[in-house]
Design an enzyme around this catalytic site. Structure first.
Site, PDB file in Angstrom:
ATOM      1  NE  ARG A   1      72.083  11.706  40.521  1.00  0.00           N
ATOM      2  CZ  ARG A   1      72.693  10.570  39.528  1.00  0.00           C
ATOM      3  NH1 ARG A   1      71.967   9.844  41.141  1.00  0.00           N
ATOM      4  NH2 ARG A   1      71.770  10.134  38.911  1.00  0.00           N
ATOM      5  NE  ARG A  13      92.392  43.033  29.727  1.00  0.00           N
ATOM      6  CZ  ARG A  13      92.179  44.177  29.384  1.00  0.00           C
ATOM      7  NH1 ARG A  13      92.642  45.303  29.785  1.00  0.00           N
ATOM      8  NH2 ARG A  13      91.430  44.601  28.651  1.00  0.00           N
ATOM      9  CG  LEU A  30      74.827   5.490  28.024  1.00  0.00           C
ATOM     10  CD1 LEU A  30      74.557   4.462  28.814  1.00  0.00           C
ATOM     11  CD2 LEU A  30      74.372   4.904  26.412  1.00  0.00           C
TER      12      LEU A  30
HETATM   13  C1  UD1 Z   1      74.116   4.499  36.620  1.00  0.00           C
HETATM   14  C2  UD1 Z   1      73.688   3.078  36.191  1.00  0.00           C
HETATM   15  C3  UD1 Z   1      73.932   2.072  37.890  1.00  0.00           C
HETATM   16  C4  UD1 Z   1      76.089   2.703  38.096  1.00  0.00           C
HETATM   17  C5  UD1 Z   1      76.788   4.330  37.858  1.00  0.00           C
HETATM   18  C6  UD1 Z   1      77.717   4.413  37.827  1.00  0.00           C
HETATM   19  C7  UD1 Z   1      72.086   2.287  35.435  1.00  0.00           C
HETATM   20  C8  UD1 Z   1      70.215   2.363  35.187  1.00  0.00           C
HETATM   21  N1  UD1 Z   1      72.407   2.340  36.287  1.00  0.00           N
HETATM   22  O1  UD1 Z   1      73.372   5.033  37.552  1.00  0.00           O
HETATM   23  O2  UD1 Z   1      74.039   1.133  38.211  1.00  0.00           O
HETATM   24  O3  UD1 Z   1      76.482   2.378  39.300  1.00  0.00           O
HETATM   25  O4  UD1 Z   1      75.472   4.531  36.526  1.00  0.00           O
HETATM   26  O5  UD1 Z   1      77.788   5.545  37.230  1.00  0.00           O
HETATM   27  O6  UD1 Z   1      72.299   2.544  33.987  1.00  0.00           O
HETATM   28  N2  UD1 Z   1      71.753   8.326  30.389  1.00  0.00           N
HETATM   29  C9  UD1 Z   1      71.557   8.228  29.356  1.00  0.00           C
HETATM   30  N3  UD1 Z   1      70.363   8.504  29.207  1.00  0.00           N
HETATM   31  C10 UD1 Z   1      68.701   8.040  30.260  1.00  0.00           C
HETATM   32  C11 UD1 Z   1      69.729   8.156  31.036  1.00  0.00           C
HETATM   33  C12 UD1 Z   1      71.654   8.154  31.336  1.00  0.00           C
HETATM   34  O7  UD1 Z   1      72.050   7.931  28.096  1.00  0.00           O
HETATM   35  O8  UD1 Z   1      67.861   8.438  29.535  1.00  0.00           O
HETATM   36  C13 UD1 Z   1      73.269   8.666  30.406  1.00  0.00           C
HETATM   37  C14 UD1 Z   1      73.471  10.271  31.167  1.00  0.00           C
HETATM   38  O9  UD1 Z   1      73.938  11.424  30.322  1.00  0.00           O
HETATM   39  C15 UD1 Z   1      74.911   9.756  32.226  1.00  0.00           C
HETATM   40  C16 UD1 Z   1      75.244   7.695  32.358  1.00  0.00           C
HETATM   41  O10 UD1 Z   1      73.674   7.415  31.357  1.00  0.00           O
HETATM   42  O11 UD1 Z   1      75.872  10.046  31.483  1.00  0.00           O
HETATM   43  C17 UD1 Z   1      74.738   7.863  33.725  1.00  0.00           C
HETATM   44  O12 UD1 Z   1      73.021   8.104  34.051  1.00  0.00           O
HETATM   45  P1  UD1 Z   1      73.018   8.340  35.220  1.00  0.00           P
HETATM   46  O13 UD1 Z   1      71.905   8.622  35.497  1.00  0.00           O
HETATM   47  O14 UD1 Z   1      74.093   9.037  35.962  1.00  0.00           O
HETATM   48  O15 UD1 Z   1      73.088   6.974  36.146  1.00  0.00           O
HETATM   49  P2  UD1 Z   1      73.323   7.088  37.935  1.00  0.00           P
HETATM   50  O16 UD1 Z   1      72.428   6.754  38.625  1.00  0.00           O
HETATM   51  O17 UD1 Z   1      74.758   7.375  38.111  1.00  0.00           O
HETATM   52 MG    MG Z   2      75.781   8.198  36.899  1.00  0.00          MG
END
Ligand code: UD1
Ligand code: MG
Length: 503
Positions: free
Chosen positions: A49, A369, A42
């Site tokens: 952030r 370099r 993903l």
């Molecule tokens: C997510 C989990 C959380 C977990 C954490 C661990 C969910 C809802 N939450 O939260 O339970 O503890 O990861 O690190 O899954 N992404 C997409 N499409 C989107 C949103 C996110 O592909 O619409 C991808 C992001 O690019 C990222 C990953 O999914 O690589 C996680 O997304 P992020 O927004 O970081 O989720 P967290 O808030 O960290």
């Molecule tokens: Mg995350």
């Protein structure tokens, strides 16, 4: 900075035991993790952030972008399909993925946000007949290793689960989804922003790494809504939905919290980078490298070091740098893509895209370099800058010089304070210096120019015409001393006074 060949480097890293999971206890040597499965990475989130114009997953630790670490692992798992999901800043990420992991299938998430929606997009990219398991990895969880994922798959299959996920216990669980349990049994995941106050104190968190049977996953995702604090389609909701349908889902606690550390902001980026670096450095120490001060030594995953290399404090080795046996690097030295032979010493130097052959000495305070090659037992000494310069075996540029766009034969010595004037204001030109040449101090070589084998040049010369082998080139006008000039032209100065007293 993106680099090629990361797969091989990463594999050798894993072979050396880096990033491996200290739980040990490989189950059945993963013998049964052989049937068809797909891996989804993903990377479609907006990464708000990070507050950066660079996509979150392209921020680097230990020389690879976050997604590079995850794709290296994904491609090392032995899966039948590796799919990554993109949306935000997709062009930049896609360029990277295509360049370095070209067999990755790219899927695009639509405007519906959330990790669940992202997985739906990935499932569409799978062949219709695919009936295996789907491993979901997060592009922002870089340290998770092949062994832990294989173990997850093993447990998933042994327990005949519909879904299995990794959790860990964090002293500070802030920001993560929390694991809900009743006594021992897993009940589901609640996101931080949706959690009730008493749930926020739960310190078992979701790692964002899962395996699901594809049918169960697709079915449950169809039922996930965006009714939550973030208005997103959460992948995490799939767990509770499957349980409601009477399916088995379990969460396995991984003790090594760093393996599942997610990176959402730059503080976490530096913390995870530091941890990965300390693991890389320890592994090199255990394989026979002396590292005096691990806290100030940084080594990318793509670097290779021979036995009995010594790294002194403040050394940073990046990219495809390799260092041969017995060489000493540092203190305060940065090498990017530099190939270093055996028994070389390099001190207080900055070098990139260059080659330093065995027995050579560099520094202190050299600036090397791209395109520099220093021959065996050669020397690039104090306050010397080189660029696109091939310096032959045993040749020396010991002090205070600039050598650009040049070749120097073997056994030659370049006098102190010499400038290779390669730039005429419009174009760059080349200087060719033969073997066993001795050039005087303070020369300027006005390129294009060539100096024959065995030739000498006099101190202070500006050399504008080619010098034939064995000749001595002098360009300075004969010295004239104008007697009494100071007393005459600078009367009353301290110099005039000193001159008067000396007479
Ligand atoms: C997510 C989990 C959380 C977990 C954490 C661990 C969910 C809802 N939450 O939260 O339970 O503890 O990861 O690190 O899954 N992404 C997409 N499409 C989107 C949103 C996110 O592909 O619409 C991808 C992001 O690019 C990222 C990953 O999914 O690589 C996680 O997304 P992020 O927004 O970081 O989720 P967290 O808030 O960290
Ligand atoms: Mg995350």
């Amino acid at each position: 900075m993106v680099r090629s060949g990361v797969m091989a480097a990463r594999r050798s890293l894993e072979a050396s035991g880096l990033g491996s999971n200290p739980r040990g206890g490989a189950r059945n040597g993963f013998g049964r993790v052989m049937s068809e499965y797909a891996v989804v990475v993903l990377a479609a989130g907006s990464g708000t952030r990070m507050k950066s114009s660079t996509p979150k997953v392209l921020h680097e630790i230990a020389g690879l972008p976050l997604i590079g670490h995850v794709l290296s692992t994904a491609h090392s798992l032995g899966a039948t399909h590796v799919i990554t999901v993109l949306r935000h800043e997709k062009v930049q990420i896609e360029n990277y993925v295509k360049a370095f992991y070209p067999t990755t299938v790219i899927a695009y998430q639509d405007e519906i946000p959330g990790t669940g929606r992202a997985v739906e997009a990935a499932l569409e990219a799978l062949p219709k007949e695919f009936a295996g398991d789907v491993v979901v990895l997060s592009g922002d969880v870089p340290l998770l290793d092949v062994q832990s994922i294989h173990e997850l798959l093993e447990m998933h299959r042994e327990d005949s689960n519909a879904g299995t996920l990794i959790s860990t216990l964090l002293p500070n669980p802030n920001g993560y989804g929390r694991i809900l349990r009743s006594r021992e049994s897993f009940l589901g995941i609640v996101e931080q922003k949706d959690a009730a106050p008493e749930q926020l104190s739960i310190n078992e968190v979701n790692a964002g790494v899962y395996v699901f049977g594809v049918k169960h996953l697709a079915n449950a995702l169809g039922k996930v809504t965006t009714k939550n604090a973030q208005g997103e389609k959460y992948l995490t909701d799939v767990a509770a939905l499957l349980l409601e349908q009477g399916e088995k889902v379990s969460a396995h606690v991984l003790e090594d919290i760093w393996l599942v550390a997610g990176i959402n902001d730059r503080k976490q980026l530096s913390e995870v980078a530091k941890e990965l670096n300390s693991r890389i450095v320890s592994a090199w120490q255990l394989s026979g490298v002396t590292i005096q001060e691990p806290e100030t030594t940084w080594v990318d995953v793509t670097v290779t070091l021979a036995q009995d290399v010594t790294l002194l404090p403040g050394t940073r080795l990046h990219g495809f740098t390799s260092i041969g046996e017995g060489s000493v690097v540092g203190p305060d030295t940065t090498l990017v893509d530099v190939e270093v032979g055996e028994n070389v010493s390099i001190s207080r130097t900055e070098a990139s895209s260059s080659k330093i052959l065995s027995g050579a000495k560099v520094g202190p305070f050299a600036y090397i370099r791209p395109g520099t090659q220093l021959g065996k037992d050669g020397k690039i000494g104090a306050f010397v800058e080189t660029k696109n310069a091939v310096i032959g075996d045993g040749s020396k540029v010991p002090h205070l010089s600039y050598v650009g766009d040049a070749t120097i034969g073997t056994g030659s010595n370049i006098g102190a304070g010499t400038i290779f004037a390669n730039y005429d204001g419009v174009n760059k030109h080349k200087t060719v210096i033969g073997s066993e040449v001795r050039t005087g101090s303070g020369n300027v070589f006005v390129a294009p120019i060539s100096i024959g084998d065995g030739a000498y040049t006099a101190a202070g010369s500006t050399i504008r015409r080619d010098v034939e082998p064995g000749a001595l080139a002098l360009s300075v006008t004969p010295q004239k001393n104008l007697a009494g000039w100071v007393l005459d032209k600078r009367p009353g100065t301290k110099s005039a006074q000193a001159a008067k007293e000396a007479k």
